[in-house]
Design a protein around this motif. Structure first.
Motif, PDB file in Angstrom:
ATOM      1  N   LEU A 171       0.826  -1.203   0.000  1.00  0.00           N
ATOM      2  CA  LEU A 171       0.000   0.000   0.000  1.00  0.00           C
ATOM      3  C   LEU A 171       0.863   1.258   0.000  1.00  0.00           C
ATOM      4  N   TRP A 172       1.974   1.219   0.711  1.00  0.00           N
ATOM      5  CA  TRP A 172       2.872   2.366   0.714  1.00  0.00           C
ATOM      6  C   TRP A 172       3.397   2.641  -0.696  1.00  0.00           C
ATOM      7  N   LYS A 173       3.831   1.590  -1.383  1.00  0.00           N
ATOM      8  CA  LYS A 173       4.339   1.770  -2.748  1.00  0.00           C
ATOM      9  C   LYS A 173       3.226   2.275  -3.664  1.00  0.00           C
ATOM     10  N   LEU A 174       2.028   1.801  -3.467  1.00  0.00           N
ATOM     11  CA  LEU A 174       0.880   2.257  -4.258  1.00  0.00           C
ATOM     12  C   LEU A 174       0.673   3.755  -4.110  1.00  0.00           C
ATOM     13  N   VAL A 175       0.708   4.236  -2.874  1.00  0.00           N
ATOM     14  CA  VAL A 175       0.479   5.662  -2.608  1.00  0.00           C
ATOM     15  C   VAL A 175       1.639   6.493  -3.158  1.00  0.00           C
ATOM     16  N   PHE A 176       2.871   6.070  -2.901  1.00  0.00           N
ATOM     17  CA  PHE A 176       4.038   6.804  -3.403  1.00  0.00           C
ATOM     18  C   PHE A 176       3.970   6.965  -4.922  1.00  0.00           C
ATOM     19  N   THR A 177       3.636   5.884  -5.627  1.00  0.00           N
ATOM     20  CA  THR A 177       3.624   5.919  -7.087  1.00  0.00           C
ATOM     21  C   THR A 177       2.456   6.728  -7.626  1.00  0.00           C
ATOM     22  N   ALA A 178       1.276   6.578  -7.009  1.00  0.00           N
ATOM     23  CA  ALA A 178       0.110   7.347  -7.451  1.00  0.00           C
ATOM     24  C   ALA A 178       0.362   8.847  -7.313  1.00  0.00           C
ATOM     25  N   VAL A 179       1.021   9.247  -6.232  1.00  0.00           N
ATOM     26  CA  VAL A 179       1.340  10.664  -6.034  1.00  0.00           C
ATOM     27  C   VAL A 179       2.372  11.120  -7.059  1.00  0.00           C
ATOM     28  N   THR A 180       3.427  10.340  -7.244  1.00  0.00           N
ATOM     29  CA  THR A 180       4.495  10.719  -8.180  1.00  0.00           C
ATOM     30  C   THR A 180       3.952  10.933  -9.590  1.00  0.00           C
ATOM     31  N   LEU A 181       3.237   9.951 -10.114  1.00  0.00           N
ATOM     32  CA  LEU A 181       2.771  10.024 -11.495  1.00  0.00           C
ATOM     33  C   LEU A 181       1.545  10.921 -11.634  1.00  0.00           C
TER      34      LEU A 181
END
Length: 428
Positions: A321-331
């Protein structure tokens, strides 16, 4: 006469194969070479960021640089993969040649300063840009341009992951939900294989993954059942979770992008806000392992895709979930790169967690999550099943197929590509 017609048909097939091999050759050579350069630069940028962690604090400023690079020279190139898909569906203004250098440079900037992004989007855009340029130079018809753009997708994808068969099928499957364009099958396969060969010839190697679990039948008393039925049930349940994860990521990324454009009136402030959010998320999560690709981490025992395949390390119940949030914010906030490698991370970490909860093999479930979350987010279950075979071997192909097909259905009709068309619904 009938025999003559059959012979003529075979000659036509041979001519088309030769023609498309010649057309695809420059696309594959150039795409494979540029992808090799990209992967080399990406590795250097990642290690440089590991050595100088203060670079993360420049992420908001790097976002401004990315914004202005596209503002000054990008124009429609900023649409990325979606532009290539739109041109295949309905040829229009074409795919600009400037897309390749722009996306290569801005993706390296994103990774150098700590954005959480992938690499497939960059490779696909490189291939599509080269194919578009060649199409214009040769004056190809609209039909041939569509096929050549598809070979660009196949070349980029096959080279960046070292999975040529997957790259070919992905190019056919990703354009529309429910259909595949088989008229481009051989050109896409030629492009993917040649681009992978060229990329490897430059000395680029890909991460190797292993599944040590061998499996066993459920009971020796039922010799005709060659599958562990209890394990198969666990795979189905995991497939549901993988599909829902794909759905969550797609919707969150699109929602962040929509709201950022709606509420932040000064465009260049969008990536600035995104960079500040990533910095804050690092402190909330208590680790910087969710930055970058995530294939490996600075700490050998850190949170990464590689470590998701083994018990131990620092993979926890919420790493996915952390990676999901980090990537969604970045892109979603304007940085560049692909979604696929972060999807691999989410899936492998979630598979690791589910395996521990259900008493299943960790390495097998990490592999299933690796390909199935990707399958759900891109609506390409066949390509992802083949990716499982190319990356992990064919021993567990049944589990690969079940996980990918289940995730495909449970991800609904959403996806990470806005230009992907719905032709045949997944359900009535």
């Amino acid at each position: 006469m009938k025999q003559f017609r059959k012979s003529l048909e075979q000659l036509t097939v041979a001519y088309q194969l030769l023609r498309w091999t010649l057309l695809v050759l420059p696309v594959a050579v150039l795409a494979g070479s540029m992808v090799a350069l990209f992967l080399w630069l990406l590795d250097k940028a990642t290690h440089l960021r590991w050595e100088h962690e203060w670079l993360l604090y420049l992420l908001p400023l790097s976002g401004i640089v990315i914004y202005w690079l596209y503002r000054l020279g990008g124009r429609n190139a900023e649409k990325g993969n979606n532009l290539i898909m739109e041109e295949i569906h309905q040829p229009g203004g074409g795919v600009p040649a400037r897309m390749a250098p722009l996306v290569l440079l801005t993706t390296i900037i994103t990774h150098l300063f700590g954005g959480s992004a992938g690499r497939e989007g960059t490779a696909v855009q490189i291939g599509g840009s080269i194919a578009g340029l060649l199409s214009r130079k040769l004056g190809l018809t609209a039909s041939d341009t569509r096929i050549l753009l598809m070979t660009g997708i196949a070349a980029g994808f096959g080279a960046v992951f070292g999975t040529p068969v997957t790259g070919a099928v992905f190019a056919l499957e990703v354009l529309a939900i429910g259909v595949m364009r088989y008229n481009a099958l051989i050109p896409c396969l030629i492009a993917a294989v040649l681009a992978d060969v060229v990329c490897s010839a430059w000395g680029i190697t890909h991460t190797k993954y292993h599944i040590d679990f061998s499996g066993a039948p459920l009971s020796a008393a039922i010799p005709f059942i060659h599958t562990d039925l209890l394990l198969l049930l666990k795979v189905i349940l995991a497939g549901v979770a993988f599909g829902l994860t794909s759905l969550l990521f797609s919707r969150l990324m699109h929602t962040i992008k929509h709201n950022a454009n709606a509420y932040i009136k000064i465009p260049w402030l969008i990536p600035v806000a995104g960079g500040l959010m990533i910095i804050a998320l690092c402190y909330v999560a208590g680790t910087w392992d969710y930055l970058g690709l995530g294939v490996m981490s600075k700490d050998p025992d850190g949170i990464s895709i590689v470590n998701a395949f083994r018990e131990g390390g620092r993979i926890n119940d919420w790493s996915w979930l952390w990676k999901l949030v980090f990537t969604a914010v970045t892109l979603g906030m304007g940085f560049k790169g692909g979604e696929v490698t972060p999807l691999f991370f989410m899936g492998a970490a979630l598979g690791h967690t589910l395996a521990l909860l259900m008493g299943a093999p960790v390495d097998l479930f990490a592999a299933l999550g690796f390909i199935a979350v990707f399958a759900g987010a891109t609506n390409t279950p066949i390509a992802c099943t083949l990716m499982g075979i190319e990356l992990f071997g064919g021993t567990h192909v049944l589990y690969f197929g079940v996980a990918c097909f289940t995730a495909y259905y449970f991800s609904g009709h959403s996806g990470i590509y806005g230009s992907q068309r719905l032709v045949v619904p997944k359900y009535d």
